[in-house]
Enzyme design. Structure first.
Site, short mmCIF file in Angstrom:
data_model
loop_
_atom_site.label_atom_id
_atom_site.label_comp_id
_atom_site.label_asym_id
_atom_site.label_seq_id
_atom_site.Cartn_x
_atom_site.Cartn_y
_atom_site.Cartn_z
CG ASN A 99 -2.14 -0.85 1.07
OD1 ASN A 99 -2.63 -1.07 -0.02
ND2 ASN A 99 -2.63 -1.35 2.19
CD GLU A 134 -2.56 -7.61 7.15
OE1 GLU A 134 -1.72 -7.65 8.06
OE2 GLU A 134 -3.39 -6.69 7.07
#
Length: 181
Positions: A99, A134
């Protein structure tokens, strides 16, 4: 009064069907009045709310609440001979770094591709859910710890072999696994 499904050339239509009887002055039936109200949009919204309550919107997988409900039902069953359930905990490695380095769109794609890889590896009857962030969990019915470990290793290798391509970016996505029975 009933709610039922009708088929039309445009698809299914849900209707609320009410029937009333009009009687004469001594109580004999004279007329039946049928009233139909279209409830298709209400049904669609109810289905959407149910889906959102039980699924992770980003990946389409079962969510944590759904997983816990299924696990609770599964563990409530009386165990039979050779009745094992393997549990795999999957953590996508370094998603925060993906990210930060490549942007959240790329991170979202990495998460979605990871969910698809996991879903593609699951058997009928396995339960795959996004735990959060995640992290994913796979329930493997009738799977002992050796079989679950073999399955986890195969998944780890599949993750290591994949490369995510988003636009002009290539990103390696790996995963770590924990196994329990």
């Amino acid at each position: 009064r009933l709610e039922h499904r009708l088929l039309s050339p445009l698809g299914e239509v849900w209707v609320d069907h009410a029937v009333g009887i009009l009687r004469d002055e001594i109580g004999n039936p004279q007329l039946f009045v049928h009233q139909f109200a279209d409830r298709t949009e209400t049904r669609r919204m109810q289905a959407d709310l149910t889906f959102r309550a039980t699924h992770d919107i980003q990946t389409g997988l079962a969510n944590r609440a759904s997983l816990l409900t299924r696990l609770e039902k599964r563990l409530g069953l009386a165990p039979g001979p050779a009745d094992h359930i393997g549990v795999l905990w999957c953590d996508i490695d370094n998603l925060k770094q993906i990210n930060d380095q490549h942007g959240h769109d790329t991170g979202d794609q990495a998460l979605l591709q990871s969910a698809q890889l996991l879903a593609g590896a699951c058997r009928t009857g396995d339960v795959l859910a996004r735990w959060g962030g995640e992290e994913f969990i796979i329930l493997l019915p009738e799977t002992d710890s050796v079989q679950a470990t073999t399955f986890a290793e195969r998944l780890r290798e599949q993750f290591a072999a994949q490369v995510l391509v988003v636009g002009d970016k290539s990103v390696a996505v790996t995963a770590s696994f924990g196994v329990a029975q």
